[in-house]
Design a protein around this motif. Structure first.
Motif, PDB file in Angstrom:
ATOM      1  N   ALA A 110     -17.570 -14.816 -22.269  1.00 36.20           N
ATOM      2  CA  ALA A 110     -17.582 -16.112 -22.967  1.00 36.20           C
ATOM      3  C   ALA A 110     -17.807 -17.251 -21.970  1.00 36.20           C
ATOM      4  O   ALA A 110     -18.526 -18.215 -22.261  1.00 36.20           O
ATOM      5  N   HIS A 111     -17.216 -17.128 -20.769  1.00 36.64           N
ATOM      6  CA  HIS A 111     -17.422 -18.140 -19.721  1.00 36.64           C
ATOM      7  C   HIS A 111     -18.887 -18.182 -19.300  1.00 36.64           C
ATOM      8  O   HIS A 111     -19.442 -19.262 -19.083  1.00 36.64           O
ATOM      9  N   HIS A 112     -19.527 -17.015 -19.229  1.00 41.93           N
ATOM     10  CA  HIS A 112     -20.953 -16.987 -18.877  1.00 41.93           C
ATOM     11  C   HIS A 112     -21.810 -17.546 -20.007  1.00 41.93           C
ATOM     12  O   HIS A 112     -22.867 -18.118 -19.758  1.00 41.93           O
ATOM     13  N   ILE A 166     -11.629 -24.350  -6.742  1.00 40.99           N
ATOM     14  CA  ILE A 166     -13.007 -24.175  -6.291  1.00 40.99           C
ATOM     15  C   ILE A 166     -13.910 -23.733  -7.447  1.00 40.99           C
ATOM     16  O   ILE A 166     -15.003 -24.265  -7.641  1.00 40.99           O
ATOM     17  N   HIS A 167     -13.420 -22.778  -8.256  1.00 45.88           N
ATOM     18  CA  HIS A 167     -14.227 -22.338  -9.397  1.00 45.88           C
ATOM     19  C   HIS A 167     -14.433 -23.505 -10.373  1.00 45.88           C
ATOM     20  O   HIS A 167     -15.533 -23.740 -10.862  1.00 45.88           O
ATOM     21  N   PHE A 168     -13.358 -24.251 -10.619  1.00 41.91           N
ATOM     22  CA  PHE A 168     -13.447 -25.396 -11.526  1.00 41.91           C
ATOM     23  C   PHE A 168     -14.466 -26.412 -11.021  1.00 41.91           C
ATOM     24  O   PHE A 168     -15.333 -26.865 -11.773  1.00 41.91           O
ATOM     25  N   THR A 170     -17.059 -26.056  -9.190  1.00 41.16           N
ATOM     26  CA  THR A 170     -18.459 -25.650  -9.328  1.00 41.16           C
ATOM     27  C   THR A 170     -18.981 -25.881 -10.750  1.00 41.16           C
ATOM     28  O   THR A 170     -20.187 -25.893 -10.970  1.00 41.16           O
ATOM     29  N   HIS A 171     -18.061 -26.044 -11.718  1.00 38.22           N
ATOM     30  CA  HIS A 171     -18.475 -26.263 -13.111  1.00 38.22           C
ATOM     31  C   HIS A 171     -18.345 -27.723 -13.549  1.00 38.22           C
ATOM     32  O   HIS A 171     -18.655 -28.050 -14.690  1.00 38.22           O
ATOM     33  N   THR A 172     -17.870 -28.596 -12.669  1.00 40.99           N
ATOM     34  CA  THR A 172     -17.766 -30.014 -13.013  1.00 40.99           C
ATOM     35  C   THR A 172     -19.076 -30.721 -12.659  1.00 40.99           C
ATOM     36  O   THR A 172     -20.017 -30.087 -12.169  1.00 40.99           O
ATOM     37  N   ASN A 187     -23.887 -20.953  -4.656  1.00 39.46           N
ATOM     38  CA  ASN A 187     -23.801 -19.517  -4.946  1.00 39.46           C
ATOM     39  C   ASN A 187     -23.292 -19.249  -6.359  1.00 39.46           C
ATOM     40  O   ASN A 187     -23.806 -18.378  -7.055  1.00 39.46           O
ATOM     41  N   HIS A 188     -22.260 -19.996  -6.767  1.00 42.79           N
ATOM     42  CA  HIS A 188     -21.707 -19.725  -8.092  1.00 42.79           C
ATOM     43  C   HIS A 188     -22.664 -20.160  -9.197  1.00 42.79           C
ATOM     44  O   HIS A 188     -22.743 -19.527 -10.243  1.00 42.79           O
ATOM     45  N   ARG A 189     -23.420 -21.215  -8.948  1.00 42.45           N
ATOM     46  CA  ARG A 189     -24.438 -21.621  -9.922  1.00 42.45           C
ATOM     47  C   ARG A 189     -25.567 -20.589  -9.992  1.00 42.45           C
ATOM     48  O   ARG A 189     -26.091 -20.305 -11.070  1.00 42.45           O
ATOM     49  N   HIS A 191     -25.058 -17.441  -9.486  1.00 40.97           N
ATOM     50  CA  HIS A 191     -24.420 -16.349 -10.238  1.00 40.97           C
ATOM     51  C   HIS A 191     -24.539 -16.592 -11.748  1.00 40.97           C
ATOM     52  O   HIS A 191     -24.820 -15.685 -12.520  1.00 40.97           O
ATOM     53  N   HIS A 192     -24.339 -17.837 -12.160  1.00 40.02           N
ATOM     54  CA  HIS A 192     -24.400 -18.166 -13.591  1.00 40.02           C
ATOM     55  C   HIS A 192     -25.825 -18.290 -14.109  1.00 40.02           C
ATOM     56  O   HIS A 192     -26.138 -17.832 -15.190  1.00 40.02           O
ATOM     57  N   TYR A 193     -26.682 -18.957 -13.342  1.00 40.53           N
ATOM     58  CA  TYR A 193     -27.976 -19.358 -13.893  1.00 40.53           C
ATOM     59  C   TYR A 193     -29.156 -18.547 -13.364  1.00 40.53           C
ATOM     60  O   TYR A 193     -30.254 -18.669 -13.880  1.00 40.53           O
TER      61      TYR A 193
END
Ligand SMILES: [Zn+2]
Ligand SMILES: [Zn+2]
Ligand SMILES: [Zn+2]
Length: 224
Positions: A110-112, A166-168, A170-172, A187-189, A191-193
């Motif tokens: 759901a987060h993805h 840190i995770h938060f 990357t999503h702000t 890196n986390h972006r 991972h998502h996109y």
């Protein structure tokens, strides 16, 4: 293929609605206030305050406190990488005639699907409580010392909070300034996109290089 493209469109319009309705997080201070509004960061902060207070009251410091802290700090990036890759990205599977879809994986899916929804960024609120209880038991079993167990819990809640923050971030809408945070953020972006089968780490991005899940980015195919 086509069905998946439809899904992607559906997710992004849902995501746009989420983005439009969420509080502003362009500035670090704004992001921090939003962070503290969610139950999981509040619970981990409380665990940190309580365990560090108990640890300070107990006294009797020794080199073992450093050892215990170092073990937790060294262990965390591995837990992060393994849990993200193998637990959170576990696909629903058939077992004894039924479909098993474990809750952490369903929630991470759901987060993805909606990476802009802050409420899906954080661990479920009961996870830190269960982990805390388990690690208090384990810490005491290993060290036979309540003081060292509290050292472990102080360190554990501190790194857990750092991970959540840190995770938060990357999503702000806040764009990190330091090179290290920028690397994690990028890196986390990716991972998502770009590809959800790469870039599983947060606090220690070098983990992905060591585990073979980092760049170079042009060699990584876009995931379905
Ligand atoms: Zn994420
Ligand atoms: Zn993921
Ligand atoms: Zn995939």
């Amino acid at each position: 293929m086509n069905q998946h493209a439809d899904q992607t469109r559906q997710y992004s319009s849902e995501e746009n609605r989420t983005r439009a309705s969420r509080p502003e997080t362009k500035r670090l201070g704004q992001a921090f206030r939003v962070f503290l509004r969610y139950p999981t960061p509040a619970i981990i902060s409380t665990l940190f305050v309580v365990s560090s207070f108990v640890r300070l009251v107990l006294g009797r410091w020794s080199a073992w406190d450093l050892v215990a802290s170092a073990i937790v700090v060294g262990y965390w990036p591995f837990q992060e990488w393994f849990a993200h890759k193998y637990l959170l990205h576990l696909k629903p599977f058939r077992f004894l005639g039924r479909t098993i879809d474990i809750y952490p994986a369903a929630r991470h899916r759901a987060h993805h699907q909606n990476p802009s929804d802050f409420s899906l960024v954080f661990l479920p609120w009961h996870v830190p409580l269960i982990a805390f209880a388990a690690f208090v038991g384990l810490g005491y079993l290993v060290f036979h010392s309540f003081a060292l167990t509290m050292t472990i819990m102080t360190t554990f809640s501190a790194v857990a909070l750092a991970y959540e923050w840190i995770h938060f971030i990357t999503h702000t809408d806040y764009v990190p300034k330091t090179a290290y945070m920028r690397r994690i953020w990028r890196n986390h972006r990716l991972h998502h996109y770009k590809n959800e089968h790469y870039w599983f780490s947060f606090t220690m991005p070098a983990m992905d290089e060591w585990m073979g899940t980092g760049g170079p980015h042009d060699q990584v195919e876009k995931s379905e």
